[in-house]
Motif scaffolding. Structure first.
Motif, mmCIF file in Angstrom:
data_model
loop_
_atom_site.group_PDB
_atom_site.id
_atom_site.type_symbol
_atom_site.label_atom_id
_atom_site.label_comp_id
_atom_site.label_asym_id
_atom_site.label_seq_id
_atom_site.Cartn_x
_atom_site.Cartn_y
_atom_site.Cartn_z
ATOM 1 N N ILE A 44 0.751 -1.128 0.443
ATOM 2 C CA ILE A 44 0.698 0.055 -0.440
ATOM 3 C C ILE A 44 0.699 1.416 0.144
ATOM 4 N N PRO A 45 0.608 1.832 -1.127
ATOM 5 C CA PRO A 45 1.584 3.190 -2.007
ATOM 6 C C PRO A 45 1.513 4.801 -0.135
ATOM 7 N N GLY A 46 2.913 4.724 0.516
ATOM 8 C CA GLY A 46 2.389 5.655 1.612
ATOM 9 C C GLY A 46 2.196 7.123 0.681
ATOM 10 N N PRO A 47 2.241 8.057 1.631
ATOM 11 C CA PRO A 47 1.688 9.807 1.025
ATOM 12 C C PRO A 47 3.378 10.101 0.243
ATOM 13 N N PRO A 50 3.754 6.529 -5.883
ATOM 14 C CA PRO A 50 2.561 6.826 -6.880
ATOM 15 C C PRO A 50 1.347 5.979 -5.902
ATOM 16 N N ASN A 51 -0.330 6.287 -6.680
ATOM 17 C CA ASN A 51 -1.142 5.743 -5.988
ATOM 18 C C ASN A 51 -1.807 5.484 -4.967
ATOM 19 N N HIS A 52 -0.876 6.844 -4.175
ATOM 20 C CA HIS A 52 -1.218 6.684 -2.709
ATOM 21 C C HIS A 52 -2.694 7.171 -2.525
ATOM 22 N N ASP A 53 -2.863 7.483 -3.815
ATOM 23 C CA ASP A 53 -4.523 8.801 -4.153
ATOM 24 C C ASP A 53 -5.333 7.426 -4.065
ATOM 25 N N SER A 54 -5.474 5.954 -4.500
ATOM 26 C CA SER A 54 -6.315 5.060 -4.582
ATOM 27 C C SER A 54 -6.965 4.839 -3.411
ATOM 28 N N TRP A 55 -6.751 5.607 -1.966
ATOM 29 C CA TRP A 55 -6.724 5.754 -1.166
ATOM 30 C C TRP A 55 -7.501 7.116 -0.219
ATOM 31 N N GLU A 56 -8.090 6.387 0.841
ATOM 32 C CA GLU A 56 -8.765 8.036 0.768
ATOM 33 C C GLU A 56 -8.669 8.010 2.872
ATOM 34 N N TRP A 58 -4.930 3.671 4.140
ATOM 35 C CA TRP A 58 -4.095 3.514 4.218
ATOM 36 C C TRP A 58 -3.152 2.722 5.094
ATOM 37 N N GLU A 59 -3.425 2.771 5.850
ATOM 38 C CA GLU A 59 -3.037 3.182 7.303
ATOM 39 C C GLU A 59 -3.076 1.353 7.971
ATOM 40 N N HIS A 60 -3.729 1.121 7.545
ATOM 41 C CA HIS A 60 -4.728 -0.508 7.908
ATOM 42 C C HIS A 60 -5.361 -1.357 6.441
#
Lengths: 265, 551
Positions: B218-221, B224-230, B234-236
């Motif tokens: 899961i990409p972090g802040p 790339p593609n971190h914005d596929s989470w809100e 992403w942390e969990h």
């Protein structure tokens, strides 16, 4: 557009899912029929109010504060049928420990309904009658004992019911009487087998795998057959028994009897 | 027979030989060229391409009916035995629940040594205390553990050499997969997708256990593609990796199937595609850098995972030489990808699928979520799952276990993340033909199949990657979690929950031979050769049985 999509999804799902529809939402005919066999949801919800006001003080919100009694799980000291419960509520019990309540018919009906629904206001509460009358019907008019065995008595061709009350819910038992086609477990479907040496075996499946099937035949013999030795192997989707013709009160009695069958104690 | 009397100085010479390198060693080059020594089974899937295809051909369709039981090794621990044995130079390495390793004589089944790791009590595993096997490299054996550790053992005497933390057991990280040894590194992924972990693949220096690289799934802040989470979803967000990956040495890429996003069944609680959950990721073998990804099920509400084995092959695909990857996904679609770029080449449903009406030109599914209370096909355990497939370059077919006629009804609810605790967001029930009918679960513990094929059955499918369709299928009455093995003589070995061990003609799909081993086969068979005899081993229930032809 959104509505259209939802409807089209629902239609698509329904098209391929006859099996489930039977399961989740019984056809109108059956629902109506069941209406004669169960408490209304209004009764259950009225029962919640009465129970909270009159009963919860001693029995507790979960119905388990009186020793030996768990109302929510249907565990009582002596009562079995709905009539037994009515009589305890209106006459009192436990040598004065439980007072007699002077409920009107609707309130009394509601309390029984709420208990039978397992304290779930959205649940289903079916009528549960008198086990002794139910046993007589099981043996006689209901013709159950023609195929089913209980506590060592009766034929073995249909499933043995000696502990059925411990492993099936009231609603499931009732459905087996009213609409056996949607209630029969798949393993129990009647089978008709013709072997290579031209023997016809009518029976009930006990177990099956890719290459073999184990059955109890109409002469109560345990048979294990290699599928490669069979000329035909038919599994009937229809159960061997039609829906019962017993009245609503009689069905409640038979269910009461079945629930009392809890195996070797 | 009386022991021979040997002059003491002979032992001195023997011990001098033992310290000489190369003899009995297993350098990377041997694993790289595993196809040159088909007598051994050197990686989880028999080689870096993960084809589970052996070139051994002593057993043939003509003689396989003569297979006889040679030996049985009984597991001492109850529960599904999902371990895949490795065999090198006549010695088998197999794990046992929860985290033991045994070195076994591959000819007699007698045990040389056993190493036992007892996971700490706090270890949490969603679906059984499984371990799927070890990796071998040089003079060491590597095993991941249920309490999130990676342990290196001496391959000769089973003594632990190093033991490192892969993930925090208190946050329910675990390792159930067999590690992957590439060059001088040992790679593993982490389980915990039902506990709100943030998944990753991590590589360690094989000699020391020092961490070489770690790549989050899961990409972090800022990545790339971190914005596929809100927000902080992403942390969990889960995305575990619990099945061994594959490796293409020419591209220097490792490939990993990534599991479900969390919470499992409440997709509304984690808006977005949730990359790289339910994806295959291609990571550089030296740096762990992400080269490409392909997501099978965006914003997955069904726990479909993508924890299958990436099966690699080089072939002329529709007239063009291609390096492809074949993937029968848990979501019910069979995919062919270009493994150089991750480009989608083909994808078709192999079982009934109703959560999606098809794939678009890029392979993205067109979602058709079912109304509440209605069943979703395939069901929660998927059209297939983690069980290893096989690809035979000889037949050109890809073989795997599919579940037919199996559906579940999902319900979702808001889930609160509590560190280390289950993070599910709902639940499901299996579609049943009658109320209170027994249903299918994970594994089989009942010798009576009282749920029957009305609840689901298995279909071994032989997929043609050229068409994306099954050439033939072989059905079993119960479902199957068995993997596949194919051989150079076009034999296909597999099992099933019923306990039958089957030899099938890999070309025609005809059953040639089977034997009832009595309990569920929940891993794939392996084959190897010692002293000119080809063996085939399979685990059924608590027994590892090994067969060969009688002289």
């Amino acid at each position: 557009m959104k509505y259209l999509r939802v409807i089209s999804q629902a239609l698509r799902a329904m098209g391929c899912l006859g099996m489930l529809l039977i399961l989740i939402s019984p056809g109108a005919g059956l629902a109506q029929e069941l209406g004669d066999h169960q408490y209304t949801s209004q009764a259950i919800q009225a029962g919640l109010r009465i129970y909270s006001r009159e009963c919860a003080l001693c029995h507790g919100p979960q119905g388990d504060l009186v020793g030996g009694v768990n109302l929510r799980l249907g565990q009582f000291k002596t009562a079995q049928s709905d009539e037994d419960l009515r009589s305890i509520v209106t006459s009192g019990a436990g040598a004065g420990q439980m007072p007699a309540f002077n409920f009107n018919e609707a309130d009394l009906n509601g309390v029984i309904a709420y208990i039978r629904a397992g304290f779930n206001p959205e649940g289903v509460a079916i009528f549960i009658g008198d086990p002794a009358r139910g046993e007589a019907l099981f043996q006689g008019k209901g013709e159950c004992a023609n195929c089913h065995r209980v506590n060592g008595v009766g034929p073995r061709t249909a499933p043995d019911l000696s502990e059925i009350g411990a492993i099936r819910s009231p609603a499931s038992l009732q459905r087996n009487l009213l609409d056996p086609a949607t209630a029969i477990l798949p393993i129990n479907r009647p089978v008709r087998i013709v072997t290579r040496n031209e023997e016809t075996i009518i029976g009930r499946r006990l177990n099956e795998d890719t290459y073999t099937v184990q059955v109890i035949d109409s002469q109560e013999r345990l048979r294990s057959l290699q599928k490669s030795d069979l000329v035909s192997y038919e599994i009937s989707m229809a159960p061997s028994k039609p829906p019962t013709t017993l009245s609503s009160a009689e069905v409640a009695d038979v269910v009461g009897y079945l629930l009392s069958l809890r195996g070797l104690q | 027979m009386k022991p021979m009397r040997i002059p003491p100085y002979i032992f001195c010479i023997a011990s001098l030989l033992a310290v000489m390198p190369a003899s009995g060693q297993l350098p990377y080059e041997r694993i790289l060229n595993a196809h040159d020594e088909p007598q051994n089974w050197l990686t989880y899937n028999g080689g870096y391409m993960s084809q589970r295809h052996s070139l051994l051909d002593q057993l043939t369709p003509d003689n396989v009916s003569g297979l006889k039981l040679q030996w049985v090794l009984q597991n001492q621990v109850f529960g599904a035995w999902q371990s895949n044995p490795l065999i090198v130079d006549g010695i088998m390495y197999v794990t046992e629940r929860p985290n033991s390793v045994m070195a076994v004589d591959a000819v007699t089944g007698r045990v040389f040594w056993k190493y036992r790791h007892v996971p700490v009590e706090g270890a949490r595993i969603c679906c059984g205390a499984n371990n799927r096997g070890v990796a071998l490299l040089d003079d060491k054996v590597y095993m991941g553990t249920l309490d999130g550790r990676l342990i290196a053992l001496d391959r000769v005497n089973g003594q632990p050499l190093w033991n490192v933390e892969v993930g925090d057991v208190n946050l329910s990280y675990s390792v159930t997969m067999a590690p992957l040894a590439v060059k001088d590194k040992i790679m593993v992924g982490v389980g915990g997708g039902e506990f709100g972990i943030r998944g990753y693949v991590v590589a360690y220096e094989a000699d020391t256990g020092d961490q070489a690289w770690k790549t989050y799934t899961i990409p972090g802040p800022g990545e790339p593609n971190h914005d596929s989470w809100e927000g902080d979803d992403w942390e969990h967000g889960g995305a575990p990796v619990w099945i061994t990956g594959s490796f293409d040495p020419d591209l220097n890429l490792t490939y990993w199937g990534v599991g479900n996003p969390g919470p499992d069944w409440n997709a509304g609680q984690r808006p977005g595609d949730n990359l790289y959950s339910d994806s295959v990721i291609a990571l550089d073998a030296d740096s762990g850098e992400l080269s490409w990804h392909f997501q099978f099920t965006p914003n997955d509400p069904y726990d479909y995972d993508s924890t299958q084995v990436p099966v690699l092959a080089d072939m002329v695909w529709r007239g063009e030489p291609k390096k492809i990857m074949m993937w029968a996904n848990r979501n019910g679609y069979f995919y062919v990808l270009d493994r150089v770029t991750g480009e989608f080449l083909e994808g078709k449903p192999y079982v009934k699928v109703n959560w999606s009406s098809g794939l678009d030109a890029n392979g993205r599914p067109i979602a058709t979520p079912q109304p509440e209370g209605m069943p979703t096909y395939p069901g929660n355990q998927g059209g297939t799952n983690w069980y290893p497939p096989s690809f035979s370059p000889s037949t050109g077919l890809f073989y795997f276990s599919a579940w037919e006629n199996y559906a579940t009804i999902y319900r979702s609810e808001e889930a609160e993340y509590i560190p280390g605790r289950a993070f599910l967001g709902g639940g499901f029930s299996v579609l049943a033909p009658a109320p209170e009918a027994p249903t299918i679960g994970i594994g089989r513990t009942n010798p009576i199949n009282n749920w029957t094929n009305e609840m689901g059955y298995s279909s071994l499918k032989a997929m043609d990657p050229q068409t994306g369709e099954a050439r033939w299928s072989y059905n079993q009455f119960d479902v199957s979690d068995s993997g596949m093995l194919t051989t150079g003589s076009d034999l296909l070995f597999t099992g099933g929950r019923e306990g039958y061990f089957h030899a099938i003609d890999a070309r025609s799909g005809e059953l040639i031979w089977n034997v009832n081993l009595g309990s569920q086969i929940v891993m794939a068979p392996v084959t190897y050769m010692v002293d000119g005899v080809q063996y085939v081993s399979v685990i059924s229930g608590n027994s590892l049985s090994t067969f060969a032809l009688e002289d």
